[in-house]
Write a protein that holds these residues in place. Structure first.
Motif, PDB file in Angstrom:
ATOM      1  N   GLY A 122       0.967  -1.231  -0.156  1.00  0.00           N
ATOM      2  CA  GLY A 122      -0.260  -0.130   0.131  1.00  0.00           C
ATOM      3  C   GLY A 122       0.770   1.309   0.040  1.00  0.00           C
ATOM      4  O   GLY A 122       1.854   1.202   0.122  1.00  0.00           O
ATOM      5  N   ILE A 123       0.327   2.323  -0.189  1.00  0.00           N
ATOM      6  CA  ILE A 123       0.753   3.645  -0.041  1.00  0.00           C
ATOM      7  C   ILE A 123       0.666   4.409   1.300  1.00  0.00           C
ATOM      8  O   ILE A 123      -0.520   4.465   1.676  1.00  0.00           O
ATOM      9  N   PHE A 124       1.705   4.823   1.814  1.00  0.00           N
ATOM     10  CA  PHE A 124       1.968   5.401   3.410  1.00  0.00           C
ATOM     11  C   PHE A 124       1.838   6.968   3.112  1.00  0.00           C
ATOM     12  O   PHE A 124       3.013   7.188   2.501  1.00  0.00           O
ATOM     13  N   THR A 125       1.108   7.636   3.635  1.00  0.00           N
ATOM     14  CA  THR A 125       1.035   9.044   3.468  1.00  0.00           C
ATOM     15  C   THR A 125       1.334   9.631   4.979  1.00  0.00           C
ATOM     16  O   THR A 125       0.652   9.154   6.024  1.00  0.00           O
ATOM     17  N   THR A 126       1.950  11.006   5.095  1.00  0.00           N
ATOM     18  CA  THR A 126       2.312  11.546   6.195  1.00  0.00           C
ATOM     19  C   THR A 126       2.071  12.926   6.263  1.00  0.00           C
ATOM     20  O   THR A 126       2.335  13.873   5.151  1.00  0.00           O
ATOM     21  N   THR A 180       0.694  15.406  13.711  1.00  0.00           N
ATOM     22  CA  THR A 180       1.101  15.008  12.498  1.00  0.00           C
ATOM     23  C   THR A 180      -0.041  13.771  12.311  1.00  0.00           C
ATOM     24  O   THR A 180      -0.544  13.037  13.350  1.00  0.00           O
ATOM     25  N   PHE A 181      -0.444  13.484  11.301  1.00  0.00           N
ATOM     26  CA  PHE A 181      -1.089  12.255  10.989  1.00  0.00           C
ATOM     27  C   PHE A 181      -0.709  11.439   9.985  1.00  0.00           C
ATOM     28  O   PHE A 181      -0.118  12.063   8.977  1.00  0.00           O
ATOM     29  N   GLU A 182      -1.051   9.988  10.036  1.00  0.00           N
ATOM     30  CA  GLU A 182      -0.472   9.164   9.062  1.00  0.00           C
ATOM     31  C   GLU A 182      -1.688   8.168   8.454  1.00  0.00           C
ATOM     32  O   GLU A 182      -2.397   7.800   9.287  1.00  0.00           O
ATOM     33  N   ILE A 183      -1.471   7.989   7.046  1.00  0.00           N
ATOM     34  CA  ILE A 183      -2.927   7.038   6.683  1.00  0.00           C
ATOM     35  C   ILE A 183      -2.131   5.966   5.980  1.00  0.00           C
ATOM     36  O   ILE A 183      -1.177   6.312   4.993  1.00  0.00           O
TER      37      ILE A 183
END
Length: 332
Positions: free
Chosen positions: A183-187, A235-238
């Protein structure tokens, strides 16, 4: 860099919070950038308190009655544009599922979709020379980071990583150029310095000042005179589960787009403060521990958090195969 290694590195640094928030809703509403407009321009993935609405003024935390976040006193809202897959052959779109960030998925955590939130001090830095007392945000505070119209990297705290198993891969400013098996991790890192006066600004960013000068760490001086108040580093991460689409991406350019169709540089996030009373300040006043604010914050079971929902206020289909993105006209 492996996630567990990264967490082991930052855990001893200072007090802070790291917790999951399940998905609250997915729809076209944006009470920060387009208040009162229903529907807003593009689809957002939203977590947090159930006071979320097209218009949100005043003390959000005082109006909410539940939250999808593990921290039971956090009725804030956090949202980003939603990720879509654009079929390389017929041009149709499909919403990309969201999965809980590892390792929060494991054990009895039980988050459903959503994102992982951090509130930390001094931008995760080991450099304590410029420490300032952290002041929690006041009721009514809001801010954004990034812009959907960006065509180049405008904020270093916005990044992508191509996940393979438990490995996040290299930090990059734009979408990965190959299929990601995990998957793709975004910050999304938000600025940590506030002018101390304005709860918002016309562009939702000018009341803040950014001192983050690398992807994760802050080595810059203390907050400037124009923005002298050090607030928690939000900060948030998805993790976007792009794996189901990998077999359809056999060649050609990256087929993933945000819900506004623009460049990957246009990734952005919105934050609306909604903690109850002095709960966040209590956590920021602690030191020498991580994740839970040194026990200063009440946690709830994610099975309880998952029951928190809001109504569909837009009434449109945002999932399945779509001829065009919601809010975006079909090409002539």
């Amino acid at each position: 860099m492996r996630l567990l290694s990264a967490i082991a590195f930052i855990a001893p640094v200072q007090a802070g919070l790291r917790f999951p928030c399940s998905t609250l809703t997915i729809q076209r509403l944006d009470p920060v950038v387009q208040p009162g407009i229903n529907p807003s321009a593009h689809v957002h993935h939203i977590v947090g308190g159930n006071a979320f609405n097209a218009t949100m003024l005043g003390d959000v935390g005082a109006r909410a009655t539940c939250t999808t976040c593990q921290m039971a006193e956090d009725f804030s809202n956090y949202w980003t544009a939603h990720l879509y897959f654009k079929h390389p052959v017929n041009g149709s779109y499909h919403r990309v599922p969201v999965i809980p960030v590892q390792p929060l998925l494991g054990g009895s955590n039980g988050a459903q979709g959503g994102l992982t939130v951090y509130y930390t001090q001094f931008d995760l830095s080991r450099d304590n020379l410029n420490q300032q007392k952290i002041k929690a945000f006041p009721p009514g505070f809001r801010m954004t980071v990034g812009s959907p119209t960006a065509t180049a990297r405008e904020h270093i705290g916005l990044s992508y990583q191509c996940m393979t198993g438990g490995n996040r891969g290299t930090l990059q400013a734009n979408f990965p150029d190959k299929p990601c098996s995990g998957g793709i991790f975004t910050t999304h890192h938000f600025p940590p310095c506030w002018d101390g006066k304005n709860l918002d600004s016309a562009d939702h960013q000018s009341h803040m000042y950014n001192t983050v000068n690398t992807d994760y760490f802050n080595n810059a001086p203390a907050c400037p005179e124009s923005h002298p108040v050090r607030v928690p580093q939000v900060t948030f991460e998805i993790t976007w589960d792009t794996t189901k689409f990998n077999s359809m991406w056999t060649s050609g350019p990256n087929p993933f787009v945000w819900s506004f169709e623009g460049s990957g540089y246009g990734t952005h996030g919105d934050y609306m403060f909604g903690w109850k009373d002095d709960a966040l300040q209590r956590a920021m006043d602690k030191s020498e521990c991580f994740y839970d604010g040194c026990g200063s914050i009440t946690k709830q079971a994610m099975s309880t958090a998952n029951q928190c929902k809001v109504a569909d206020m837009v009434g449109e289909e945002t999932d399945g195969w779509l001829d065009s993105l919601p809010g975006m006209a079909m090409p002539a």
